[in-house]
Design a protein around this motif. Structure first.
Motif, PDB file in Angstrom:
ATOM      1  N   ALA A  17       7.041  -3.861  -9.479  1.00 42.87           N
ATOM      2  CA  ALA A  17       8.068  -4.601  -8.755  1.00 42.87           C
ATOM      3  C   ALA A  17       8.495  -3.789  -7.543  1.00 42.87           C
ATOM      4  CB  ALA A  17       9.263  -4.856  -9.663  1.00 42.87           C
ATOM      5  N   CYS A  18       8.823  -4.474  -6.454  1.00 46.56           N
ATOM      6  CA  CYS A  18       9.308  -3.770  -5.269  1.00 46.56           C
ATOM      7  C   CYS A  18      10.710  -3.233  -5.521  1.00 46.56           C
ATOM      8  CB  CYS A  18       9.317  -4.704  -4.058  1.00 46.56           C
ATOM      9  SG  CYS A  18       7.661  -5.189  -3.508  1.00 46.56           S
ATOM     10  N   PRO A  19      11.039  -2.069  -4.979  1.00 43.28           N
ATOM     11  CA  PRO A  19      12.374  -1.497  -5.181  1.00 43.28           C
ATOM     12  C   PRO A  19      13.431  -2.283  -4.403  1.00 43.28           C
ATOM     13  CG  PRO A  19      11.090  -0.131  -3.674  1.00 43.28           C
ATOM     14  CD  PRO A  19      10.158  -1.178  -4.199  1.00 43.28           C
ATOM     15  N   PRO A  20      14.699  -2.043  -4.665  1.00 42.72           N
ATOM     16  CA  PRO A  20      15.770  -2.713  -3.914  1.00 42.72           C
ATOM     17  C   PRO A  20      15.612  -2.503  -2.411  1.00 42.72           C
ATOM     18  CG  PRO A  20      16.669  -1.566  -5.811  1.00 42.72           C
ATOM     19  CD  PRO A  20      15.235  -1.155  -5.721  1.00 42.72           C
ATOM     20  N   LYS A  21      15.978  -3.523  -1.643  1.00 43.84           N
ATOM     21  CA  LYS A  21      15.915  -3.525  -0.186  1.00 43.84           C
ATOM     22  C   LYS A  21      14.473  -3.602   0.338  1.00 43.84           C
ATOM     23  CE  LYS A  21      20.330  -1.152   0.447  1.00 43.84           C
ATOM     24  NZ  LYS A  21      21.070  -0.043   1.108  1.00 43.84           N
ATOM     25  N   TYR A  22      13.551  -4.001  -0.539  1.00 39.89           N
ATOM     26  CA  TYR A  22      12.163  -4.250  -0.143  1.00 39.89           C
ATOM     27  C   TYR A  22      11.733  -5.608  -0.679  1.00 39.89           C
ATOM     28  CZ  TYR A  22      11.615   0.530   1.499  1.00 39.89           C
ATOM     29  OH  TYR A  22      11.749   1.693   2.199  1.00 39.89           O
ATOM     30  N   TYR A  23      10.795  -6.248   0.007  1.00 50.11           N
ATOM     31  CA  TYR A  23      10.275  -7.531  -0.451  1.00 50.11           C
ATOM     32  C   TYR A  23       8.769  -7.425  -0.658  1.00 50.11           C
ATOM     33  CZ  TYR A  23       8.667  -8.288   4.386  1.00 50.11           C
ATOM     34  OH  TYR A  23       8.051  -8.164   5.614  1.00 50.11           O
ATOM     35  N   GLN A  24       8.245  -8.322  -1.487  1.00 51.13           N
ATOM     36  CA  GLN A  24       6.822  -8.308  -1.796  1.00 51.13           C
ATOM     37  C   GLN A  24       6.037  -8.927  -0.647  1.00 51.13           C
ATOM     38  OE1 GLN A  24       5.814  -9.525  -5.758  1.00 51.13           O
ATOM     39  NE2 GLN A  24       3.726 -10.148  -5.189  1.00 51.13           N
ATOM     40  N   ASN A  25       5.003  -8.215  -0.165  1.00 47.34           N
ATOM     41  CA  ASN A  25       4.196  -8.715   0.948  1.00 47.34           C
ATOM     42  C   ASN A  25       2.745  -8.918   0.571  1.00 47.34           C
ATOM     43  OD1 ASN A  25       2.906  -6.219   0.933  1.00 47.34           O
ATOM     44  ND2 ASN A  25       3.968  -5.433   2.726  1.00 47.34           N
ATOM     45  N   SER A  26       2.427  -8.864  -0.718  1.00 49.50           N
ATOM     46  CA  SER A  26       1.039  -8.932  -1.162  1.00 49.50           C
ATOM     47  C   SER A  26       0.974  -9.508  -2.568  1.00 49.50           C
ATOM     48  CB  SER A  26       0.418  -7.529  -1.142  1.00 49.50           C
ATOM     49  OG  SER A  26      -0.835  -7.511  -1.805  1.00 49.50           O
ATOM     50  N   PRO A  27      -0.128 -10.169  -2.927  1.00 49.04           N
ATOM     51  CA  PRO A  27      -0.264 -10.659  -4.300  1.00 49.04           C
ATOM     52  C   PRO A  27      -0.227  -9.537  -5.333  1.00 49.04           C
ATOM     53  CG  PRO A  27      -1.906 -11.684  -2.885  1.00 49.04           C
ATOM     54  CD  PRO A  27      -1.264 -10.596  -2.082  1.00 49.04           C
ATOM     55  N   VAL A  55      -3.325   5.519  -8.360  1.00 49.57           N
ATOM     56  CA  VAL A  55      -3.075   5.755  -6.938  1.00 49.57           C
ATOM     57  C   VAL A  55      -2.492   7.159  -6.818  1.00 49.57           C
ATOM     58  CG1 VAL A  55      -1.853   5.043  -4.858  1.00 49.57           C
ATOM     59  CG2 VAL A  55      -2.639   3.314  -6.484  1.00 49.57           C
ATOM     60  N   SER A  56      -3.178   8.022  -6.081  1.00 49.90           N
ATOM     61  CA  SER A  56      -2.725   9.402  -5.920  1.00 49.90           C
ATOM     62  C   SER A  56      -3.079   9.914  -4.515  1.00 49.90           C
ATOM     63  CB  SER A  56      -3.385  10.302  -6.974  1.00 49.90           C
ATOM     64  OG  SER A  56      -2.960  11.638  -6.837  1.00 49.90           O
ATOM     65  N   PRO A  57      -2.109  10.475  -3.787  1.00 56.49           N
ATOM     66  CA  PRO A  57      -0.742  10.732  -4.242  1.00 56.49           C
ATOM     67  C   PRO A  57       0.053   9.437  -4.416  1.00 56.49           C
ATOM     68  CG  PRO A  57      -0.958  11.204  -1.905  1.00 56.49           C
ATOM     69  CD  PRO A  57      -2.345  10.952  -2.403  1.00 56.49           C
ATOM     70  N   CYS A  58       1.020   9.489  -5.314  1.00 58.05           N
ATOM     71  CA  CYS A  58       1.828   8.302  -5.611  1.00 58.05           C
ATOM     72  C   CYS A  58       2.879   8.112  -4.522  1.00 58.05           C
ATOM     73  CB  CYS A  58       2.500   8.483  -6.969  1.00 58.05           C
ATOM     74  SG  CYS A  58       3.512   7.075  -7.466  1.00 58.05           S
ATOM     75  N   PRO A  59       2.840   6.982  -3.793  1.00 57.45           N
ATOM     76  CA  PRO A  59       3.802   6.792  -2.704  1.00 57.45           C
ATOM     77  C   PRO A  59       5.199   6.464  -3.219  1.00 57.45           C
ATOM     78  CG  PRO A  59       2.471   4.831  -2.969  1.00 57.45           C
ATOM     79  CD  PRO A  59       1.905   5.853  -3.917  1.00 57.45           C
ATOM     80  N   THR A  60       6.193   6.774  -2.414  1.00 49.32           N
ATOM     81  CA  THR A  60       7.575   6.455  -2.775  1.00 49.32           C
ATOM     82  C   THR A  60       7.778   4.947  -2.831  1.00 49.32           C
ATOM     83  OG1 THR A  60       8.334   8.469  -1.677  1.00 49.32           O
ATOM     84  CG2 THR A  60       9.996   6.790  -2.155  1.00 49.32           C
ATOM     85  N   ILE A  61       7.226   4.235  -1.850  1.00 51.45           N
ATOM     86  CA  ILE A  61       7.282   2.776  -1.810  1.00 51.45           C
ATOM     87  C   ILE A  61       5.893   2.242  -2.132  1.00 51.45           C
ATOM     88  CG2 ILE A  61       7.832   0.751  -0.433  1.00 51.45           C
ATOM     89  CD1 ILE A  61      10.209   2.625  -1.055  1.00 51.45           C
ATOM     90  N   PRO A  62       5.751   1.417  -3.160  1.00 54.60           N
ATOM     91  CA  PRO A  62       4.419   0.937  -3.538  1.00 54.60           C
ATOM     92  C   PRO A  62       3.763   0.120  -2.430  1.00 54.60           C
ATOM     93  CG  PRO A  62       6.055   0.427  -5.233  1.00 54.60           C
ATOM     94  CD  PRO A  62       6.810   0.877  -4.033  1.00 54.60           C
ATOM     95  N   ALA A  63       2.434   0.218  -2.328  1.00 52.47           N
ATOM     96  CA  ALA A  63       1.694  -0.675  -1.447  1.00 52.47           C
ATOM     97  C   ALA A  63       1.878  -2.100  -1.950  1.00 52.47           C
ATOM     98  CB  ALA A  63       0.213  -0.304  -1.446  1.00 52.47           C
TER      99      ALA A  63
END
Length: 288
Positions: free
Chosen positions: A35-45, A177-185
């Motif tokens: 799930a996208c974190p707060p203040k982010y929206y989903q942009n991909s399936p 996924v490594s390195p693990c990003p702070t905000i998911p792709a």
């Protein structure tokens, strides 16, 4: 088509059992990843987990349109995706940094077998990709696999050639996924003020077109092609939203979905749609 799928299973052995399930049309649970974190929206399936993940998502392809780019992050290991549709579709993998197509329908077809290629970026990074080839016989099934850990971020597009809206099934897997990003792709920063402004502009247009008799239900029925009790999932919202001639592009369908979906269940209900439809308030000067 079955022979083509068998070829893919042989070539991409590490996930053989999962691919066999897809190839024989065994149902797999719907998934959208993290799930996208707060203040982010989903942009991909697919929203990428940092750990191993697999699943199946369903997407609506608008007529004669290319899908929004699905970001595949740098550092994803052994990413594989199968696309299946009754419509004529093509997969394209793109390097967004230089806007260069890595694989597309011109890179062979399913009758001649899959093709593995090594793509080298301008700065010398190499990406090994296997492509199933172009399939033209329904149900169309095409696939792309990245061997090892991806050295660059890429984007996957699906081109539809059908005159009407088409359904698309995407089955995917990856190891990590490594390195693990702070905000998911698969997530983008959300601008509430921008979303509200764009939705109100859409509301003004939709009210003018559909509410001459004051009935908001007409807009819901005509634009969503749903019954009054139905719901519109994230995956189908683009084809609804882009009926608006003034649609500003720049992925506005994604962040407006986030705005209208007030209970964040990834579905726009009749009630949520109507609230957005009525969000623009006409001035006395406008109604004279």
């Amino acid at each position: 088509t079955a022979a083509v799928r068998l070829t893919l299973l042989v070539l991409w052995g590490p996930c053989l059992s999962l691919h066999r399930a897809w190839a024989t049309d065994v149902a797999t649970p719907a998934s959208k990843g993290a799930a996208c974190p707060p203040k982010y929206y989903q942009n991909s399936p697919i929203v990428f987990e940092c750990t191993q993940d697999s699943g199946t998502v369903h997407v609506s392809l608008c007529s004669h349109r290319r899908s929004s780019g699905m970001p595949i992050p740098v550092g994803v290991a052994n990413f594989q995706i199968f696309a299946k549709s009754e419509a004529d579709i093509d997969l394209l993998l793109v390097d967004p940094a230089v806007n260069k197509t890595i694989v597309s329908y011109s890179d062979g077809n399913t009758k001649t077998g899959s093709k593995t290629t090594s793509y080298t970026t301008p700065n010398g990074r190499t990406l090994k990709v296997t492509y199933s080839g172009d399939d033209q016989e329904p149900p169309v099934t095409e696939a792309v696999a990245i061997t090892g850990r991806s050295t660059i971020p890429t984007e996957l597009f699906v081109q539809s050639y059908q005159q009407t809206e088409a359904g698309l099934e995407l089955s995917y897997s990856y190891q990590s996924v490594s390195p693990c990003p702070t905000i998911p792709a698969g997530c983008s920063a959300y601008d509430l003020a921008q979303a509200e402004r764009v939705v109100k502009s859409w509301s003004r247009w939709a009210q003018s077109r559909y509410m001459s008799d004051g009935q908001a239900e007409h807009a819901w029925e005509d634009m969503t092609k749903e019954k009054p009790s139905g719901e519109v999932p994230w995956s189908a919202w683009r084809c609804v939203w882009e009926q608006w001639p003034g649609e500003p592009g720049n992925s506005s369908w994604q962040y407006t979905f986030h705005y209208i979906d007030s209970n964040a269940d990834m579905l726009i209900s009749n009630k949520e749609f109507t609230e957005a439809l009525l969000s623009y308030k006409w001035t006395p000067q406008e109604v004279q």
